[in-house]
Write a protein that holds these residues in place. Structure first.
Motif, PDB file in Angstrom:
ATOM      1  N   TYR A   1       0.862  -1.184   0.000  1.00 41.72           N
ATOM      2  CA  TYR A   1       0.000   0.000   0.000  1.00 41.72           C
ATOM      3  C   TYR A   1       0.899   1.234   0.000  1.00 41.72           C
ATOM      4  N   ILE A   2       0.749   2.087  -1.002  1.00 42.96           N
ATOM      5  CA  ILE A   2       1.666   3.212  -1.176  1.00 42.96           C
ATOM      6  C   ILE A   2       0.912   4.522  -1.368  1.00 42.96           C
ATOM      7  N   SER A   3       1.412   5.571  -0.741  1.00 44.40           N
ATOM      8  CA  SER A   3       0.881   6.924  -0.922  1.00 44.40           C
ATOM      9  C   SER A   3       2.043   7.904  -1.025  1.00 44.40           C
ATOM     10  N   HIS A   4       1.887   8.893  -1.885  1.00 39.70           N
ATOM     11  CA  HIS A   4       2.867   9.970  -2.012  1.00 39.70           C
ATOM     12  C   HIS A   4       2.272  11.268  -1.483  1.00 39.70           C
ATOM     13  N   SER A   5       3.069  12.044  -0.772  1.00 38.05           N
ATOM     14  CA  SER A   5       2.611  13.344  -0.267  1.00 38.05           C
ATOM     15  C   SER A   5       3.825  14.242  -0.056  1.00 38.05           C
ATOM     16  N   ARG A   6       3.551  15.473   0.330  1.00 41.59           N
ATOM     17  CA  ARG A   6       4.620  16.408   0.686  1.00 41.59           C
ATOM     18  C   ARG A   6       4.510  16.666   2.183  1.00 41.59           C
TER      19      ARG A   6
ATOM     20  N   ASP B   1       9.407  15.363  -0.398  1.00 41.93           N
ATOM     21  CA  ASP B   1       8.550  14.298  -0.920  1.00 41.93           C
ATOM     22  C   ASP B   1       8.576  13.134   0.059  1.00 41.93           C
ATOM     23  N   HIS B   2       7.387  12.634   0.370  1.00 44.65           N
ATOM     24  CA  HIS B   2       7.284  11.543   1.336  1.00 44.65           C
ATOM     25  C   HIS B   2       6.476  10.400   0.728  1.00 44.65           C
ATOM     26  N   ILE B   3       7.042   9.208   0.737  1.00 47.14           N
ATOM     27  CA  ILE B   3       6.344   8.034   0.221  1.00 47.14           C
ATOM     28  C   ILE B   3       6.138   7.043   1.357  1.00 47.14           C
ATOM     29  N   SER B   4       4.882   6.726   1.604  1.00 48.51           N
ATOM     30  CA  SER B   4       4.521   5.756   2.640  1.00 48.51           C
ATOM     31  C   SER B   4       4.332   4.390   1.992  1.00 48.51           C
ATOM     32  N   LYS B   5       5.057   3.390   2.504  1.00 47.15           N
ATOM     33  CA  LYS B   5       4.952   2.030   1.969  1.00 47.15           C
ATOM     34  C   LYS B   5       4.582   1.089   3.121  1.00 47.15           C
ATOM     35  N   LYS B   6       3.437   0.443   2.987  1.00 46.66           N
ATOM     36  CA  LYS B   6       2.983  -0.517   3.993  1.00 46.66           C
ATOM     37  C   LYS B   6       2.888  -1.895   3.361  1.00 46.66           C
ATOM     38  N   LEU B   7       3.347  -2.912   4.080  1.00 47.74           N
ATOM     39  CA  LEU B   7       3.417  -4.270   3.564  1.00 47.74           C
ATOM     40  C   LEU B   7       2.487  -5.203   4.323  1.00 47.74           C
ATOM     41  N   LYS B   8       1.901  -6.126   3.597  1.00 50.75           N
ATOM     42  CA  LYS B   8       1.067  -7.166   4.207  1.00 50.75           C
ATOM     43  C   LYS B   8       1.439  -8.494   3.563  1.00 50.75           C
ATOM     44  N   PHE B   9       1.838  -9.471   4.392  1.00 56.68           N
ATOM     45  CA  PHE B   9       2.269 -10.764   3.890  1.00 56.68           C
ATOM     46  C   PHE B   9       1.240 -11.844   4.212  1.00 56.68           C
ATOM     47  N   VAL B  10       1.047 -12.756   3.279  1.00 55.24           N
ATOM     48  CA  VAL B  10       0.198 -13.922   3.485  1.00 55.24           C
ATOM     49  C   VAL B  10       1.069 -15.160   3.315  1.00 55.24           C
ATOM     50  N   GLY B  11       1.103 -16.002   4.347  1.00 56.20           N
ATOM     51  CA  GLY B  11       1.927 -17.206   4.289  1.00 56.20           C
ATOM     52  C   GLY B  11       2.420 -17.570   5.676  1.00 56.20           C
TER      53      GLY B  11
END
Length: 407
Positions: A339-344, A361-371
Motif C-alpha cells: 500500500y503506497i501513498s505519495h505526499s509532501r 517528498d514523502h512516500i509511505s509504503k505498507k506491507l502485508k504478507f500472506v503465508g
C-alpha cells in the motif's frame, strides 16, 4: 470513459435525449446503440452500467430515451412499438451522419424486440444482443388489457404501469399487434446473443427459448442466474456489458492498436492539447495505457494520475522483488500486498535533521504478507522491499538528460 450529451431529432421533429459513452482513450473502435426497456429511460442504472462496461472493450455506446419517455419530447401514447423502432433507426442515422454508423444494437426487454426489428432494417448493423426480451411484441399488452374496452369509449385512458401513470390510446395498443417478431427473428440472419434470467418474473425464460429456436446461427444464449428483469444489482448489469463486449468483437473486423513510435526509447507519452485536455496516451513497444488528472484540478479522470503511476511502479517492483527473494529462500510467501501513498511533508513533522527546514517528498509504503512466515522472515522481507530497483532509483541520485527531437 467520457459522457457526451446529444440532442437527436427524430422523423417527427421531436428531440430525443441521448448520451454518448466513449472509451477512456476517446477513440472507439466500434459504435453501439442501447434501447431501454418498456416505460424505462436511458438513465436506468442497468443501462448506464451496461454501456460503460462496453466502453472497456473499445465501444462507444449511445443510450437514449424513446419518444415520450425520460427527457425526450413527445407523449407516451406516441411511444408505441413502431415508433420505438423508428426512433432506433433515426438515432442510427444521426450517428452515421455525425460520427460513425453503429454496428451493434443492444435491447433490454421490449427494447430488445425493437432492436431485433430495427436490425432487420439497418444494413450497417452486424450483430444484436437482447436482455430479457419477449418472444412476441404484444407480450406487454396484459399490463393494460383490462382497460382496452374503455379505450373504445374514451379514446385516451390513463393506465398504471409499474406504479406510474401513463396515458395511452387505441393506436398505442394496436401497434403491439402489427409486428410478427418470430418471423423477423427467423429472417434476421445476423449474429444474435440472447441473455435472460431463469427467474425473470416480468418476461419468462420461455421467451428466450422461443427467440433462440426461431433464430438462425450464429446464435448464442447466456443465462443470467439470480438476476431480476431490470438487472437491479450492479454486478448483473456489469456482467451483461462485459459479456456482450467480448461476444460482439468476434463478429467485427479486428482493429489493430495504432502504436506510437518510441523513437528508440523505452516509452513515449503523447498529449494532444487542443483535443484531450490532460488525457495523455502512454505507450511502450507492446503496451498502451492512459494517464490523466482528477476532475478536482481540471482533469477528466480517465486514467491514473502521474503520481499514481509512480506509486504503481514502486508497488509492482516491490512485490516482484519480494517474490523472487522468497522463492530463492524457499519461504512460504503466498501473497504480498503493498500500500503506497505519495505526499509532501515538512521535515519537522518527519523529525528529520536538515540544514534548512523544508517540505520533502514523502512516500509511505505498507506491507502485508500472506503465508507461514515468522517475525524474523517478515522483518527481512521488509528490508528487501527497500532494495527493489525502482525504490532504489527514486531514493538515489537521478541524472536527467533532456533533448529536443528536431522535426
Amino acid at each position: 470513459m467520457k459522457n457526451t450529451k446529444l440532442k437527436i431529432k427524430n422523423r417527427k421533429g421531436l428531440t430525443l435525449n441521448a448520451h454518448l459513452e466513449l472509451p477512456a482513450n476517446q477513440k472507439p473502435n466500434y459504435y453501439a446503440i442501447f434501447a431501454h426497456c418498456f416505460t424505462c429511460s436511458s438513465s436506468l442504472s442497468a443501462v448506464r452500467n451496461v454501456s460503460r462496461a462496453l466502453t472497456q472493450d473499445g465501444f462507444a455506446v449511445v443510450r437514449f430515451d424513446f419518444t415520450g419517455l425520460g427527457r425526450s419530447e413527445g407523449e407516451f401514447a406516441d411511444s408505441h412499438f413502431s415508433a420505438n423502432v423508428d426512433d432506433l433507426i433515426d438515432v442510427h442515422t444521426f450517428m452515421a451522419d455525425n460520427y460513425k454508423a453503429p454496428s451493434l444494437l443492444i435491447g433490454h426487454s421490449l427494447g430488445g424486440a425493437a432492436a431485433l426489428v430495427a436490425a432487420s432494417k439497418i444494413k450497417a448493423i452486424k450483430a444484436v444482443a437482447t436482455v430479457g426480451a419477449p418472444a412476441t411484441v404484444n407480450h406487454f399488452t396484459h399490463l393494460f388489457s383490462h382497460q382496452v374496452e374503455a379505450l373504445k369509449e374514451k379514446g385516451d385512458v390513463e393506465v398504471n404501469i409499474g406504479g406510474r401513470p401513463f396515458v395511452i390510446n387505441q393506436d398505442f395498443v394496436t401497434e403491439f399487434h402489427k409486428t410478427d417478431l418470430p418471423k423477423v427473428v427467423k429472417n434476421l440472419r445476423k449474429p444474435l446473443l440472447i441473455m435472460h434470467s431463469p427467474f425473470d418474473k416480468i418476461v419468462g425464460i420461455e421467451n428466450a427459448e422461443q427467440l433462440y429456436h426461431n433464430a438462425h446461427h450464429p446464435k448464442s444464449f447466456v443465462t443470467l442466474d439470480d438476476a431480476d428483469h431490470l438487472l437491479t444489482e450492479a454486478h448483473d448489469s456489469n456482467y451483461v456489458g462485459a459479456v456482450i463486449g467480448t461476444w460482439a468483437k468476434r463478429y467485427f473486423p479486428k482493429v489493430e492498436n495504432v502504436m506510437l513510435s518510441t523513437e528508440g526509447e523505452q516509452l513515449v507519452g503523447h498529449l494532444n492539447i487542443l483535443e484531450d485536455n490532460f488525457t495523455t496516451a502512454i505507450q511502450t513497444k507492446n503496451h498502451a495505457f492512459i494517464a490523466d488528472e482528477p476532475a478536482s484540478i481540471g482533469g477528466s479522470d480517465f486514467g491514473p494520475s502521474p503520481y499514481e503511476y509512480l506509486n504503481a511502479a514502486i508497488a509492482a517492483c516491490t512485490v516482484m522483488t519480494l517474490k523472487m527473494y522468497a522463492e530463492r529462500k524457499h519461504w512460504d510467501l503466498q501473497e504480498v500486498f503493498v500500500y503506497i501513498s505519495h505526499s509532501r511533508k515538512h521535515s519537522d513533522d518527519l523529525n528529520l535533521e536538515v540544514d534548512k527546514p523544508k517540505y520533502l517528498d514523502h512516500i509511505s509504503k505498507k506491507l502485508k504478507f500472506v503465508g507461514n512466515l515468522d517475525a524474523i522472515q517478515k522483518e527481512r522481507l521488509k528490508a528487501i522491499a527497500s532494495r527493489c530497483p525502482v525504490h532504489k532509483t527514486i531514493a538515489g541520485t537521478v541524472v536527467f538528460e533532456t533533448n529536443i527531437i528536431q522535426d
